[in-house]
Design an enzyme around this catalytic site. Structure first.
Site, PDB file in Angstrom:
ATOM      1  N   LYS A  98       4.515  19.753  -1.193  1.00  0.00           N
ATOM      2  CA  LYS A  98       5.217  19.086  -2.290  1.00  0.00           C
ATOM      3  C   LYS A  98       5.524  20.019  -3.452  1.00  0.00           C
ATOM      4  O   LYS A  98       6.489  19.825  -4.174  1.00  0.00           O
ATOM      5  CB  LYS A  98       4.415  17.878  -2.786  1.00  0.00           C
ATOM      6  CG  LYS A  98       4.409  16.737  -1.777  1.00  0.00           C
ATOM      7  CD  LYS A  98       4.045  15.412  -2.419  1.00  0.00           C
ATOM      8  CE  LYS A  98       4.105  14.286  -1.397  1.00  0.00           C
ATOM      9  NZ  LYS A  98       3.613  13.011  -1.894  1.00  0.00           N
TER      10      LYS A  98
ATOM     11  N   LYS B 250       8.364  11.163  11.637  1.00  0.00           N
ATOM     12  CA  LYS B 250       7.880   9.799  11.423  1.00  0.00           C
ATOM     13  C   LYS B 250       8.761   9.009  10.462  1.00  0.00           C
ATOM     14  O   LYS B 250       9.414   9.591   9.589  1.00  0.00           O
ATOM     15  CB  LYS B 250       6.426   9.824  10.952  1.00  0.00           C
ATOM     16  CG  LYS B 250       6.248  10.273   9.519  1.00  0.00           C
ATOM     17  CD  LYS B 250       4.876   9.867   9.001  1.00  0.00           C
ATOM     18  CE  LYS B 250       4.896   9.969   7.492  1.00  0.00           C
ATOM     19  NZ  LYS B 250       4.131   9.007   6.778  1.00  0.00           N
TER      20      LYS B 250
ATOM     21  N   LYS C  91       9.115   6.464   3.826  1.00  0.00           N
ATOM     22  CA  LYS C  91       9.763   5.812   2.680  1.00  0.00           C
ATOM     23  C   LYS C  91      10.716   6.757   1.999  1.00  0.00           C
ATOM     24  O   LYS C  91      11.702   6.364   1.418  1.00  0.00           O
ATOM     25  CB  LYS C  91       8.707   5.445   1.624  1.00  0.00           C
ATOM     26  CG  LYS C  91       7.915   4.226   1.916  1.00  0.00           C
ATOM     27  CD  LYS C  91       7.180   3.799   0.650  1.00  0.00           C
ATOM     28  CE  LYS C  91       5.694   3.773   0.870  1.00  0.00           C
ATOM     29  NZ  LYS C  91       4.914   4.721   0.153  1.00  0.00           N
TER      30      LYS C  91
HETATM   31  P1  ATP Z   1       6.224   8.930   2.005  1.00  0.00           P
HETATM   32  O1  ATP Z   1       7.341   9.093   2.959  1.00  0.00           O
HETATM   33  O2  ATP Z   1       6.680   8.690   0.591  1.00  0.00           O
HETATM   34  O3  ATP Z   1       5.131   9.939   2.147  1.00  0.00           O
HETATM   35  P2  ATP Z   1       5.143   6.997   3.747  1.00  0.00           P
HETATM   36  O4  ATP Z   1       6.195   6.084   4.235  1.00  0.00           O
HETATM   37  O5  ATP Z   1       4.707   8.106   4.629  1.00  0.00           O
HETATM   38  O6  ATP Z   1       5.553   7.539   2.341  1.00  0.00           O
HETATM   39  P3  ATP Z   1       2.548   6.380   2.617  1.00  0.00           P
HETATM   40  O7  ATP Z   1       2.571   5.680   1.301  1.00  0.00           O
HETATM   41  O8  ATP Z   1       2.237   7.826   2.665  1.00  0.00           O
HETATM   42  O9  ATP Z   1       3.928   6.082   3.385  1.00  0.00           O
HETATM   43  O10 ATP Z   1       1.564   5.645   3.603  1.00  0.00           O
HETATM   44  C1  ATP Z   1       1.074   4.343   3.475  1.00  0.00           C
HETATM   45  C2  ATP Z   1       0.355   4.003   4.751  1.00  0.00           C
HETATM   46  O11 ATP Z   1       1.298   3.788   5.821  1.00  0.00           O
HETATM   47  C3  ATP Z   1      -0.576   5.112   5.254  1.00  0.00           C
HETATM   48  O12 ATP Z   1      -1.772   4.545   5.724  1.00  0.00           O
HETATM   49  C4  ATP Z   1       0.195   5.763   6.371  1.00  0.00           C
HETATM   50  O13 ATP Z   1      -0.620   6.313   7.353  1.00  0.00           O
HETATM   51  C5  ATP Z   1       0.989   4.595   6.945  1.00  0.00           C
HETATM   52  N1  ATP Z   1       2.240   5.073   7.529  1.00  0.00           N
HETATM   53  C6  ATP Z   1       3.228   5.734   6.866  1.00  0.00           C
HETATM   54  N2  ATP Z   1       4.249   6.011   7.693  1.00  0.00           N
HETATM   55  C7  ATP Z   1       3.919   5.514   8.915  1.00  0.00           C
HETATM   56  C8  ATP Z   1       4.567   5.494  10.195  1.00  0.00           C
HETATM   57  N3  ATP Z   1       5.765   6.011  10.363  1.00  0.00           N
HETATM   58  N4  ATP Z   1       3.940   4.907  11.234  1.00  0.00           N
HETATM   59  C9  ATP Z   1       2.727   4.359  11.058  1.00  0.00           C
HETATM   60  N5  ATP Z   1       2.060   4.352   9.884  1.00  0.00           N
HETATM   61  C10 ATP Z   1       2.629   4.915   8.816  1.00  0.00           C
END
Ligand code: ATP
Ligand code: LTN
Length: 326
Positions: A111, A192, A195
């Site tokens: 980051k 993956k 968000k």
């Molecule tokens: P960012 O993209 O902003 O990092 P993110 O979508 O990866 O956000 P987080 O806020 O980091 O989401 O994660 C929240 C929860 O959702 C965590 O427990 C993470 O493991 C889970 N998670 C995030 N993305 C996935 C995915 N693609 N599949 C399954 N679980 C997920």
């Protein structure tokens, strides 16, 4: 009963990856554990946020927690910044963590992009996360694999302080998501679903309307083979859609493969649209009932009170061990 703590950053609307990977687990865990589910707004400001949008996102995520089935009678749901002890404990932990170990955190390296002007808060992000966890004598932290290093640091800090100042913290364990439970991006199934990914077509948000869900699924990346078969290596797109289908329908992958034998991707995708729309509809309905209700604010205020009661005990212990205060 074990104590469980987890947090999600209010940085955008949750997608079906967050739902299937994290929230479904949150709901299951509350049945026989004492759970705290936090909206970690202090973590989100390590990256610049628009204040008005941040406020909305905090309430959106809190509503979604409740809409998917987190039950405030069983779990404590609250917003991180409303319990001042998170920041207080983070300071104490910062005084016991080393710049060397924080420089090795891969999330910081990604980051900050090695920039000299990366905010100090981004550097200390994992210490604040450790404070979240240690403040509540947490036994189990359900998180994604990407958080493994942060959980290790939390454990190291707890052990270090316990050794130096006497028994102060419970040493927590991570409970990591299975790799197979990871939902991948719809337009690039090798990364993956996230968000923060730029492409809107990459994800399905929990609040998406049927037309958007349809568009995202019908356009999702597959392959030219034309058969519906689970094979992550050679058919990552189809395998991801099979995973989503299976999670929303409750059917096993093999059963779905058999059901679509000889049929093309079009028919499979069309059915998947219906299944996802149907699966999200009760969540969206509940979300609409909660989002602008007094119930939401009552739940969050009560959550703050309950969390504060636990946190203040820990802070009392910390102050005693460190000789802080009068
Ligand atoms: P960012 O993209 O902003 O990092 P993110 O979508 O990866 O956000 P987080 O806020 O980091 O989401 O994660 C929240 C929860 O959702 C965590 O427990 C993470 O493991 C889970 N998670 C995030 N993305 C996935 C995915 N693609 N599949 C399954 N679980 C997920
Ligand atoms: N860093 C986590 C969010 C988070 C968290 C926590 C998770 C902040 N504090 C405490 C579990 C416990 C993330 O980005 N998923």
């Amino acid at each position: 009963m074990k104590r469980v703590f987890s947090g999600v950053q209010p940085t955008g609307n949750l997608h079906i990856g967050n739902y299937l990977g994290a929230l479904v687990q949150f709901v299951e865990l509350q049945e026989d554990n004492h759970c705290l589910y936090c909206i970690v707004d202090l973590h989100s400001i390590t990256v610049e946020q628009d204040p008005a949008i941040l406020k909305e996102h905090i309430l959106d995520i809190a509503s979604l927690y409740l809409a998917v089935g987190v039950d405030p009678k069983k779990s404590i749901v609250f917003v991180q910044s409303t319990v001042a002890a998170h920041s207080e404990l983070a300071w104490v932990l910062m005084c016991n963590s080393y710049t060397g170990e924080l420089s090795r955190m891969t999330q910081f390296k990604q980051k900050s992009k090695d920039s000299e002007s990366a905010p100090t808060g981004l550097f200390c992000y994992p210490v604040l996360m450790a404070a979240d966890i240690l403040l509540y004598d947490t036994d189990i932290v359900p998180v994604g694999n990407d958080q493994k290093q942060h959980i290790e640091l939390t454990r190291d800090l707890a052990i270090r302080i316990n050794n130096k100042y006497g028994e102060t913290f419970v040493v927590p364990d991570g409970r990591f998501l299975k790799e197979s439970a990871r939902i991948m991006s719809l337009d690039d199934p090798t990364s993956k679903m996230s968000k923060s990914a730029e492409s809107e077509a990459s994800r399905i948000s929990l609040l998406d309307e049927p037309a958007r869900i349809k568009k995202a699924i019908m356009r999702s990346t597959t392959d030219s083979e034309g058969s519906i078969r689970f094979d992550v290596e050679n058919k990552p797109g189809v395998s991801n859609l099979l995973n989503i289908y299976s999670s929303f329908s409750g059917k096993g992958i093999e059963e779905i493969e058999a059901q679509y034998e000889g049929l093309g991707y079009g028919a499979f995708k069309k059915d998947l649209v219906d299944i996802v729309v149907e699966g999200l509809s009760p969540i969206q309905e509940r979300y609409r009932d909660i989002r602008y209700s007094n119930e939401l604010l009552d739940v969050l205020r009560e959550g703050t009170e309950k969390a504060e009661a636990i946190a203040s005990q820990t802070m009392k212990r910390v102050s005693e061990r460190f000789g802080l205060g009068i």
